[in-house]
Design a protein around this motif. Structure first.
Motif, short mmCIF file in Angstrom:
data_model
loop_
_atom_site.label_atom_id
_atom_site.label_comp_id
_atom_site.label_asym_id
_atom_site.label_seq_id
_atom_site.Cartn_x
_atom_site.Cartn_y
_atom_site.Cartn_z
N TRP A 44 0.94 -0.79 -0.40
CA TRP A 44 -0.07 0.16 0.40
C TRP A 44 0.74 1.15 -0.13
O TRP A 44 0.91 2.06 -1.06
N ALA A 45 1.87 1.85 0.64
CA ALA A 45 2.60 2.35 0.87
C ALA A 45 3.14 2.71 -0.35
O ALA A 45 3.53 3.71 -0.85
N ARG A 51 5.42 9.85 2.63
CA ARG A 51 6.76 9.20 3.75
C ARG A 51 6.00 8.79 4.77
O ARG A 51 6.88 8.22 4.63
N LEU A 52 5.78 8.76 5.37
CA LEU A 52 4.43 8.64 6.55
C LEU A 52 4.78 6.70 6.74
O LEU A 52 4.78 6.12 7.52
N ASP A 53 4.14 6.45 5.48
CA ASP A 53 3.84 4.63 5.51
C ASP A 53 4.83 4.54 5.86
O ASP A 53 4.64 2.71 5.60
N ASP A 54 5.58 4.77 4.80
CA ASP A 54 6.77 4.28 4.41
C ASP A 54 7.89 4.19 6.34
O ASP A 54 8.39 3.13 6.87
N CYS A 55 7.38 5.31 6.39
CA CYS A 55 8.06 4.59 8.31
C CYS A 55 7.36 3.70 8.87
O CYS A 55 8.50 2.79 9.71
N VAL A 56 5.88 3.86 8.47
CA VAL A 56 5.33 2.67 9.55
C VAL A 56 5.99 1.03 9.70
O VAL A 56 5.85 0.36 10.16
N VAL A 57 5.82 1.18 8.16
CA VAL A 57 6.56 -0.22 7.57
C VAL A 57 7.68 -0.50 8.17
O VAL A 57 7.71 -1.33 8.67
N GLU A 58 8.77 -0.18 7.98
CA GLU A 58 10.40 0.27 8.92
C GLU A 58 10.04 -0.27 10.31
O GLU A 58 10.84 -0.04 10.60
N ILE A 59 9.18 1.24 11.07
CA ILE A 59 9.17 0.82 12.62
C ILE A 59 8.43 -0.56 12.59
O ILE A 59 9.23 -1.31 13.55
N LEU A 114 14.93 11.72 11.42
CA LEU A 114 16.03 12.31 11.24
C LEU A 114 16.28 12.05 9.98
O LEU A 114 16.85 13.02 9.67
N ASP A 115 16.89 10.91 9.73
CA ASP A 115 17.75 10.37 8.17
C ASP A 115 16.43 11.23 7.00
O ASP A 115 17.26 12.07 6.32
N ASP A 116 15.44 10.99 7.41
CA ASP A 116 14.37 12.03 6.61
C ASP A 116 14.95 12.91 6.03
O ASP A 116 14.64 13.53 5.07
N TYR A 117 14.60 13.73 7.64
CA TYR A 117 14.75 15.42 7.27
C TYR A 117 15.57 15.80 6.86
O TYR A 117 15.81 16.60 6.49
#
Length: 355
Positions: A44-45, A51-59, A114-117
């Motif tokens: 889905w991401a 980028r939020l849904d990608d972060c949720v997947v990685e978390i 932080l890395d994304d920012y």
């Protein structure tokens, strides 16, 4: 004799086997459920631009199997009759595992954000990127500190008394580590006040270079010679720092001399010639050109102009162009550059030559 009916530690063998089966089945179920949820979220991401849904997947991908096993173990033991003390220990252990996993999720989320920012803003907003780096570290320290207090509270420690005792001990620790704490507070000052950011070209006393890294204790420069120079943050802020990256324009003063034999009309034309040369170049702003003084062996001129770009290479290209144009113009007009000379004096009596 019924083997399954035999009792061990207050529970029949059948109860123990049932609890073991529940633990194994629930652990496998949670493991495959985790993989299924992550796979669905990842698919889905990929269809979204956020980028939020990608972060949720990685978390979620950072969920430990040991944590799932502890959860399964906790629910499996609910089928057994255990004494109060082991039950409390198991509950405390499960809560601690839950807190640790939650802290790992939070820590992973902070690192990913932080890395994304930094990737998105390091070039366009270096000052903000520096601030976020320091605040990100502070957020992680706060997260794990809260986790430690929650674990101690879960184990029955008096948090209020502990915090009070830590406050007294903290004074002694602060005195013992004042240099380290000074560097940490200096890094916060750099992050908030932003006297320089990553990528700036600065000069500290007689040392110059590009800011490569700003940490909690040290700041590192890459010098023009290629070596890395490391400053403690406290010492750096005590120094006088010149930040050339924030120089909007460069003021340039240069001088040259012509020979004394230069005719009056030619002498008057020199400032006009210099002005025309400088005003004909891009990224320059002419200020003045004057016949400054009578030198020992030359008639000296002083020129002031501005380069409307802080880049040093651009300044050198412009200065080179001015020098070449002056050389060409003087040759065309028959004006000679002066060069250093020495006057020799001959002593009348001894005949010795003095310079």
């Amino acid at each position: 004799m019924n083997l399954l009916g035999q009792t061990y530690y207050g529970n029949t063998l059948q109860d123990w086997l049932t609890a073991l089966a529940v633990v194994i089945a629930l652990a496998l179920l949670l493991y495959f459920a985790k993989r299924l949820v992550i796979a669905r979220l990842a698919a889905w991401a990929q269809k979204t631009e956020t980028r939020l849904d990608d972060c949720v997947v990685e978390i979620l991908a950072g969920t430990r199997f040991l944590f799932l096993l502890i959860i399964a173990f906790y629910f499996g033991l609910q089928y057994l009759e255990l004494p109060p003390k082991p039950t409390r220990l198991i509950t405390h252990f499960t809560v601690i595992a839950l807190l640790l996993q939650a802290a790992m999720w939070g820590n992973r989320g902070i690192v990913l954000w932080l890395d994304d920012y930094l990737k998105r803003n390091r070039e366009t907003d270096a000052a903000g990127a520096t601030t976020v780096s320091v605040l990100g570290f502070i957020a992680r320290v706060a997260l794990w500190s809260i986790l430690l207090l929650m674990i101690l509270d879960n184990l029955g420690f008096n948090i209020t008394a502990l915090v009070a005792s830590l406050g007294i001990g903290g004074v002694a620790v602060a005195l013992a580590t004042q240099n380290i704490l000074g560097d940490i507070f200096a890094s916060l000052s750099i992050a908030i006040d932003k006297p320089f950011v990553i990528g700036d070209f600065i000069v500290v006393d007689d040392i110059l270079g590009n800011v490569e890294y700003i940490g909690l204790k040290t700041t590192r420069l890459r010098s023009l010679g290629g070596e890395q120079i490391v400053f403690s943050n406290t010492d750096l802020l005590k120094s006088r720092i010149r930040n050339y990256k924030r120089m909007y324009e460069r003021r340039v003063v240069f001088s040259f001399g012509v020979v004394y034999q230069t005719p009056h009309e030619k002498l008057k034309s020199v400032p006009v010639m210099v002005r025309e040369i400088i005003e004909g170049l891009e990224k320059t702003r002419f200020d003045r050109a004057h016949f400054k003084e009578y030198g020992d062996s030359s008639l000296n001129f002083e020129v002031v102009y501005f380069v409307q770009d802080p880049d040093y290479n651009i300044y050198m290209d412009i200065q080179q162009c001015i020098n070449l144009s002056l050389f060409e113009g003087f040759a065309r007009e028959g004006i000679e550059f002066a060069y250093p000379t020495r006057t020799l004096y001959l002593h009348r009596e001894t005949g010795v030559v003095h310079g």
